[in-house]
Write a protein that holds these residues in place. Structure first.
Motif, PDB file in Angstrom:
ATOM      1  N   LYS A   1       0.842  -1.198   0.000  1.00 17.36           N
ATOM      2  CA  LYS A   1       0.000   0.000   0.000  1.00 17.36           C
ATOM      3  C   LYS A   1       0.877   1.248   0.000  1.00 17.36           C
ATOM      4  O   LYS A   1       1.826   1.345   0.781  1.00 17.36           O
ATOM      5  N   VAL A   2       0.524   2.174  -0.894  1.00 23.02           N
ATOM      6  CA  VAL A   2       1.275   3.421  -1.033  1.00 23.02           C
ATOM      7  C   VAL A   2       0.319   4.587  -0.799  1.00 23.02           C
ATOM      8  O   VAL A   2      -0.688   4.716  -1.511  1.00 23.02           O
ATOM      9  N   PRO A   3       0.583   5.452   0.179  1.00 18.83           N
ATOM     10  CA  PRO A   3      -0.289   6.617   0.407  1.00 18.83           C
ATOM     11  C   PRO A   3       0.053   7.755  -0.563  1.00 18.83           C
ATOM     12  O   PRO A   3       1.220   8.078  -0.766  1.00 18.83           O
ATOM     13  N   LEU A   4      -0.964   8.343  -1.167  1.00 22.26           N
ATOM     14  CA  LEU A   4      -0.785   9.469  -2.088  1.00 22.26           C
ATOM     15  C   LEU A   4      -1.619  10.644  -1.583  1.00 22.26           C
ATOM     16  O   LEU A   4      -2.822  10.492  -1.358  1.00 22.26           O
ATOM     17  N   PRO A   5      -1.009  11.806  -1.384  1.00 19.56           N
ATOM     18  CA  PRO A   5      -1.782  12.968  -0.920  1.00 19.56           C
ATOM     19  C   PRO A   5      -2.966  13.257  -1.839  1.00 19.56           C
ATOM     20  O   PRO A   5      -2.868  13.114  -3.061  1.00 19.56           O
ATOM     21  N   VAL A   6      -4.088  13.666  -1.257  1.00 24.93           N
ATOM     22  CA  VAL A   6      -5.309  13.861  -2.036  1.00 24.93           C
ATOM     23  C   VAL A   6      -5.214  15.047  -2.989  1.00 24.93           C
ATOM     24  O   VAL A   6      -6.049  15.179  -3.897  1.00 24.93           O
TER      25      VAL A   6
ATOM     26  N   GLY B   1      -6.372  12.657   4.519  1.00 25.32           N
ATOM     27  CA  GLY B   1      -5.727  13.436   3.477  1.00 25.32           C
ATOM     28  C   GLY B   1      -4.908  12.635   2.488  1.00 25.32           C
ATOM     29  O   GLY B   1      -4.166  13.211   1.690  1.00 25.32           O
ATOM     30  N   TYR B   2      -5.029  11.312   2.498  1.00 22.77           N
ATOM     31  CA  TYR B   2      -4.260  10.462   1.587  1.00 22.77           C
ATOM     32  C   TYR B   2      -5.175   9.457   0.886  1.00 22.77           C
ATOM     33  O   TYR B   2      -6.069   8.871   1.516  1.00 22.77           O
ATOM     34  N   PHE B   3      -4.945   9.276  -0.420  1.00 20.25           N
ATOM     35  CA  PHE B   3      -5.496   8.114  -1.105  1.00 20.25           C
ATOM     36  C   PHE B   3      -4.630   6.907  -0.730  1.00 20.25           C
ATOM     37  O   PHE B   3      -3.402   7.015  -0.674  1.00 20.25           O
ATOM     38  N   ILE B   4      -5.256   5.768  -0.493  1.00 23.16           N
ATOM     39  CA  ILE B   4      -4.500   4.547  -0.207  1.00 23.16           C
ATOM     40  C   ILE B   4      -4.497   3.695  -1.471  1.00 23.16           C
ATOM     41  O   ILE B   4      -5.512   3.103  -1.845  1.00 23.16           O
ATOM     42  N   ILE B   5      -3.349   3.668  -2.134  1.00 21.02           N
ATOM     43  CA  ILE B   5      -3.210   2.906  -3.377  1.00 21.02           C
ATOM     44  C   ILE B   5      -2.649   1.525  -3.038  1.00 21.02           C
ATOM     45  O   ILE B   5      -1.551   1.415  -2.479  1.00 21.02           O
ATOM     46  N   GLU B   6      -3.402   0.504  -3.362  1.00 18.35           N
ATOM     47  CA  GLU B   6      -2.936  -0.870  -3.128  1.00 18.35           C
ATOM     48  C   GLU B   6      -2.482  -1.475  -4.451  1.00 18.35           C
ATOM     49  O   GLU B   6      -3.233  -1.507  -5.422  1.00 18.35           O
ATOM     50  N   VAL B   7      -1.246  -1.939  -4.466  1.00 15.69           N
ATOM     51  CA  VAL B   7      -0.669  -2.543  -5.663  1.00 15.69           C
ATOM     52  C   VAL B   7      -0.564  -4.044  -5.424  1.00 15.69           C
ATOM     53  O   VAL B   7       0.079  -4.484  -4.466  1.00 15.69           O
ATOM     54  N   ARG B   8      -1.190  -4.826  -6.300  1.00 18.77           N
ATOM     55  CA  ARG B   8      -1.194  -6.281  -6.163  1.00 18.77           C
ATOM     56  C   ARG B   8      -0.477  -6.909  -7.348  1.00 18.77           C
ATOM     57  O   ARG B   8      -0.685  -6.505  -8.493  1.00 18.77           O
TER      58      ARG B   8
END
Length: 255
Positions: free
Chosen positions: A168-173, A213-220
């Motif tokens: 999981k990578v957090p990306l600021p909104v 304040g972050y999108f949670i991007i999950e990379v599988r």
């Protein structure tokens, strides 16, 4: 008088000598057969066949004792069996033996598979008639009774090629989510080229939540099955982070 005592004890001594000799031969022969067959059948099947041979010789030895010494031999066998039952738990051994045969016949897992058995996770390093041995990621060995190994749920990660991992990578909104997702997809599409073209093994990027304040991007992505997935998870995470940075986006906190 000593001759009379010796005559009385002779059947019992004969039974003991036959039993000792028979079981010694069974042990030596099983070791030889295991080593000889290991070259062609592998260690697991060679030990399995050697164990069956040892059991057969043990049964034949008991029959020989009874045929040769009659009631005296029967008494020795009964006493030995009762003593052994109390000493090592014959019921448990019988259960493990039957379960071991079931594992070999059912082929739920085999040596080399990465599994979860009886709540323990690791690679199967050996299967005997009584015990299944797992090697853990820490280099330890776990010995599991076959009755426990076959009596519960078994997860076999090696049943099909590929093992799913995710990071999981957090990306600021305030950053462009579409650009980030596209950049990550482009770099992870060839994460495991040896698995490319296989159904359901393509890497995916999923965004379902936003937190503080972050999108949670999950990379599988799928990796070739191995004991320690840590290095591959690290590689996947770095690919995603570097892709975001190279796309001109920031991972810093929202201003």
């Amino acid at each position: 008088m000593s001759d009379g005592i010796l005559e009385v004890l002779r059947p019992y001594l004969n039974a003991i000598l036959i039993g000792f000799g028979g079981f010694l031969v069974a042990f030596i022969l099983s070791q030889v057969v295991s080593r000889v067959l290991a070259r062609s059948l592998g260690p697991v099947w060679s030990r399995f066949i050697a164990s069956l041979l040892a059991l057969a010789l043990g049964a034949w030895t008991i029959k020989l004792i009874l045929d040769s010494t009659g009631a005296a031999g029967l008494l020795v066998v009964i006493v030995t069996a009762i003593t052994g039952a109390f000493a090592i738990g014959s019921e448990r051994i019988a259960g493990d033996l039957l379960a071991g045969i079931g594992i070999f016949v059912g082929r739920t897992f085999s040596a080399g598979d990465y599994v979860v058995i009886a709540g323990q996770e690791g690679r199967v390093s050996n299967i005997s008639l009584f015990v299944t041995t797992l090697e853990t990621v820490n280099g330890d060995e776990i010995y599991i009774r076959n009755a426990e190994a076959s009596g519960g749920t078994v997860i076999n990660y090696s049943a099909h090629p590929g093992h799913l991992i995710s990071v999981k990578v957090p990306l600021p909104v305030d950053q462009d989510l579409n650009v980030a997702v596209e950049a990550i997809q482009n770099v992870v599409k060839d994460f495991a080229p040896e698995l490319s073209g296989k159904p359901y093994h393509e890497p995916t990027v999923v965004v379902e939540t936003a937190e503080e304040g972050y999108f949670i991007i999950e990379v599988r992505a799928y990796m070739t099955e191995r004991l320690d997935s840590g290095p591959e998870k690290t590689r996947l995470f770095l690919l995603a982070v570097n892709a975001i940075k190279e796309a001109g986006l920031s991972l810093g906190p929202v201003e």
